[in-house]
Scaffold this active site. Structure first.
Site, PDB file in Angstrom:
ATOM      1  N   ASN A  22     -30.934   5.040 -24.979  1.00 16.23           N
ATOM      2  CA  ASN A  22     -30.210   6.180 -25.549  1.00 16.23           C
ATOM      3  C   ASN A  22     -28.781   5.731 -25.867  1.00 16.23           C
ATOM      4  O   ASN A  22     -27.915   5.725 -25.011  1.00 16.23           O
ATOM      5  CB  ASN A  22     -30.202   7.341 -24.558  1.00 16.23           C
ATOM      6  CG  ASN A  22     -29.604   8.613 -25.140  1.00 16.23           C
ATOM      7  OD1 ASN A  22     -29.052   8.596 -26.242  1.00 16.23           O
ATOM      8  ND2 ASN A  22     -29.706   9.698 -24.406  1.00 16.23           N
ATOM      9  N   ASN A  29     -26.923  13.241 -29.848  1.00 17.09           N
ATOM     10  CA  ASN A  29     -28.035  13.745 -30.667  1.00 17.09           C
ATOM     11  C   ASN A  29     -29.258  14.119 -29.821  1.00 17.09           C
ATOM     12  O   ASN A  29     -30.331  14.389 -30.362  1.00 17.09           O
ATOM     13  CB  ASN A  29     -28.427  12.735 -31.756  1.00 17.09           C
ATOM     14  CG  ASN A  29     -28.934  11.407 -31.190  1.00 17.09           C
ATOM     15  OD1 ASN A  29     -29.390  11.339 -30.056  1.00 17.09           O
ATOM     16  ND2 ASN A  29     -28.840  10.347 -31.983  1.00 17.09           N
ATOM     17  N   ASP A  46     -32.970   6.474 -29.016  1.00 14.84           N
ATOM     18  CA  ASP A  46     -32.655   6.620 -30.439  1.00 14.84           C
ATOM     19  C   ASP A  46     -32.415   5.260 -31.095  1.00 14.84           C
ATOM     20  O   ASP A  46     -32.496   4.208 -30.446  1.00 14.84           O
ATOM     21  CB  ASP A  46     -31.439   7.535 -30.630  1.00 14.84           C
ATOM     22  CG  ASP A  46     -30.255   7.162 -29.740  1.00 14.84           C
ATOM     23  OD1 ASP A  46     -30.087   5.969 -29.435  1.00 14.84           O
ATOM     24  OD2 ASP A  46     -29.483   8.073 -29.357  1.00 14.84           O
ATOM     25  N   ASP A  88     -51.009   3.821 -39.311  1.00 16.47           N
ATOM     26  CA  ASP A  88     -51.706   4.458 -38.199  1.00 16.47           C
ATOM     27  C   ASP A  88     -53.082   4.959 -38.626  1.00 16.47           C
ATOM     28  O   ASP A  88     -53.319   5.270 -39.793  1.00 16.47           O
ATOM     29  CB  ASP A  88     -50.844   5.634 -37.704  1.00 16.47           C
ATOM     30  CG  ASP A  88     -51.421   6.326 -36.501  1.00 16.47           C
ATOM     31  OD1 ASP A  88     -51.538   5.679 -35.453  1.00 16.47           O
ATOM     32  OD2 ASP A  88     -51.747   7.529 -36.602  1.00 16.47           O
ATOM     33  N   GLU A 144     -54.182   0.065 -38.416  1.00 17.15           N
ATOM     34  CA  GLU A 144     -54.752   0.339 -37.102  1.00 17.15           C
ATOM     35  C   GLU A 144     -56.190   0.816 -37.275  1.00 17.15           C
ATOM     36  O   GLU A 144     -56.452   2.011 -37.429  1.00 17.15           O
ATOM     37  CB  GLU A 144     -53.935   1.412 -36.358  1.00 17.15           C
ATOM     38  CG  GLU A 144     -54.440   1.619 -34.929  1.00 17.15           C
ATOM     39  CD  GLU A 144     -54.221   3.023 -34.399  1.00 17.15           C
ATOM     40  OE1 GLU A 144     -54.189   3.194 -33.177  1.00 17.15           O
ATOM     41  OE2 GLU A 144     -54.111   3.959 -35.208  1.00 17.15           O
TER      42      GLU A 144
END
Length: 611
Positions: free
Chosen positions: A135, A140, A163, A328, A357
């Site tokens: 982080n 945020n 993030d 994905d 994938e």
């Protein structure tokens, strides 16, 4: 325009019945001149926009057609921009005697934008789940979104606050480890109730989730990564979006999604593509069923959906220079559309790479999906890279169990079915699987499985992929939920008492593992023998697995003892790879290892010998 401001204006707009350029949304917000595919689709969103007639007057831009959808609030505009120069031009929207202009921009492409070189077998990918890595910008963590969500590091299934800034701040750590590319789980907006921290429920295809950062933050992260000689791989999802996507609030057309009227759950029967006995019922459920109730199944057979998705991926490549794509749930989307997508991306960027994938339990099922396969009935997928899920499935048992190495030998025998073994992504764990280590090794002697596993991964043909924290011995299973295999890295959050990013914060066992892996990664970097060389292996003998990687007269020999006993290994059977040499340098220790009639090996021992 800020998304939340836009939505607020849209509410007011719908109440007032007025429409202007200030409260119109167009995707993509800009494009580039000089692309090889001259067709540009613009999705226009605004109240009753379908009742407006668009027109364009700009040299080199031709309006091909416009398409009104079932919802009056969408209009699709198709432009031919083949001969257009960079610059701004007006799109005029006219209804009756009223009209307004929307200023659209065609940007100039960066020099050599089409020469982006994708990841390949010289790379090692490092998979990061942004919410769980570090982080870097706590401001945020808890920002207003359309839907309610929770930030709670004590809950494995809530958002934790990791993030893009956290990743950027730890690029030194990643570079020092020795990997050459980072693959981030999806970073696009997931404005979903509950938070969708993993990123696989997109609600805006053109916006980075603001809890991760901004689009500009993403571009900067890629630039900073490139400055270090590393690449970035972007995770994309075409099969589905999130249930809180605006498309689900105002559905463009009934055929934008599959099974809108009656929920159908996918059966995950990915073998349906080649099962000679598959029923129509099962195949439809596989292809058109929803992944989960919160992920509506997009209909890629709709040509407008297909164009939107294909164009979106090209926009991101052109916008931020990302070096590769991981797609994905590859088999769940329409195969014809995915073939077209691969073709169009590779046409724009000939040296690019995409890995799909396709989670198949057997090697032959994975090979079906790779470009050039003779197994897919002449319907070439055009997909350059596939994933070796079978290796992941057997690896933990093979390297932890006494006498497990024959499983690895047998697995490698089936590499023959791949048309391009150097574009097969190999891994021991990822964000969807149990960790390779079921528990934390307590002593250096307990690292045998870790060391053999990563040695094997980094010395066989293909593209290796590590999962964040693997170098730190992060462990566990998903028995209680996926969140337990996606834990935070200690030290990534302000206030953490210890930091695993620093040697001083790690245990002796962790540092031993980290240094072992780093040694291998640094040695592998730029090593053409490992990246491009041929492989020859021998059946496991006395518990020892031996294989060679060779290229242009140079070779590396790997000896791996799967037994928990010391072994004096007779070397006569390996004469064809020893070629009369009597010693080799062990990459792991730097020592010269004598190769006489026998080679003494410690229990669970490893040699990586440069010959």
């Amino acid at each position: 325009m800020n998304r939340h401001l836009f939505l607020s204006l849209l509410v007011a707009l719908f109440a007032s019945g007025t429409l202007s350029a200030d409260n119109l949304k167009i995707e993509p917000a800009f494009w580039w001149s000089g692309m090889k595919n001259p067709e540009l689709q613009l999705m226009v969103y605004g109240k009753d926009i379908a009742g407006y007639l668009p027109s364009v007057k700009y040299p080199g831009v031709r309006l091909k057609n416009s398409v009104a959808l079932e919802s009056p609030n969408y209009l699709l505009i198709y432009l031919d921009v083949e001969n257009a120069k960079p610059g701004r031009f007006d799109i005029t929207f006219t209804k009756d005697k009223k009209s307004f202009n929307y200023s659209y921009e065609l940007k100039a492409r960066k020099p050599n934008a089409d020469r982006i070189k994708g990841f390949d077998s010289s790379d090692v990918l490092y998979l990061i789940m942004p919410d769980r890595f570090a982080n870097g910008d706590p401001s945020n963590d808890q920002i207003p979104m359309r839907t309610a969500y929770k930030v709670d590091r004590n809950s494995p299934n809530a958002r934790h606050g990791g993030d893009l800034a956290g990743i950027e701040q730890h690029l030194d750590y990643i570079e020092d480890l020795g990997v050459t590319a980072i693959w981030l789980n999806p970073v696009l907006e997931n404005d979903m109730e509950g938070g969708s921290y993993h990123g696989y429920a997109t609600t805006d295809y053109y916006r980075v989730d603001p809890r991760f950062g901004t689009n500009e933050d993403y571009v900067r992260l890629i630039e900073k990564t490139h400055e270090r000689g590393m690449r970035v791989v972007m995770d994309m999802i075409f099969n589905h979006c999130g249930s809180d996507h605006p498309w689900m609030k105002d559905i463009p057309s009934h055929d934008w999604f599959n099974h809108l009227d009656n929920y159908v759950q996918t059966n995950h029967d990915k073998e349906a593509y080649f099962d000679p006995y598959v029923s129509d019922y099962d195949k439809d459920a596989m292809l058109n069923g929803w992944f989960v109730p919160s992920m509506p199944d997009l209909n890629q057979r709709n040509p407008h959906v297909a164009k939107y998705l294909i164009q979106n991926s090209i926009w991101w490549i052109e916008y931020c220079g990302v070096d590769g794509i991981r797609q994905d749930t590859y088999p769940y989307a329409d195969a014809d559309m995915m073939r077209r997508w691969c073709t169009e991306v590779m046409n724009e960027y000939p040296e690019y790479n995409i890995v799909g994938e396709a989670w198949m339990n057997y090697t032959i099922g994975s090979a079906y999906w790779q470009k050039g396969s003779r197994l897919n009935f002449g319907q070439d997928t055009e997909l350059k890279s596939v994933m070796d899920f079978r290796l992941m499935g057997i690896a933990s048992k093979a390297f932890h169990a006494e006498g497990g190495l024959p499983m690895i030998f047998e697995h490698m025998c089936y590499d023959y079915v791949y048309p391009d073994i150097y574009n097969v992504l190999r891994f021991l764990e990822n964000h969807d699987t149990d960790r390779f280590l079921p528990s934390m090794p307590q002593t250096v002697d307990d690292l045998y499985a870790f060391k053999q596993g990563v040695t094997f991964l980094l010395t066989i043909p293909g593209i290796p992929q590590l999962y964040y924290g693997q170098e730190l011995l992060m462990n566990g299973t998903k028995e209680k939920g996926d969140g337990y295999i996606r834990l935070d890295v200690p030290g990534g959050w302000p206030g953490d008492k210890t930091s695993w990013f620093e040697a001083s914060g790690r245990s002796e066992t962790q540092n031993n593992a980290w240094n072992f892996l780093r040694t291998l990664l640094k040695w592998r970097k730029g090593n053409d023998i490992i990246a491009r060389g041929k492989m020859k292996h021998f059946m496991v003998n006395q518990g020892v697995y031996v294989y060679e990687r060779s290229l242009d007269g140079q070779s590396v020999l790997i000896f791996m003892n799967g037994s928990d006993k010391e072994v004096n290994l007779p070397l006569a059977r390996y004469a064809e790879v020893l070629r009369g040499k009597t010693s080799g340098r062990d990459v792991l220790t730097g020592k010269t290892i004598r190769l006489g009639e026998e080679l003494g090996m410690a229990a669970k021992g490893i040699y990586v010998l440069e010959m």
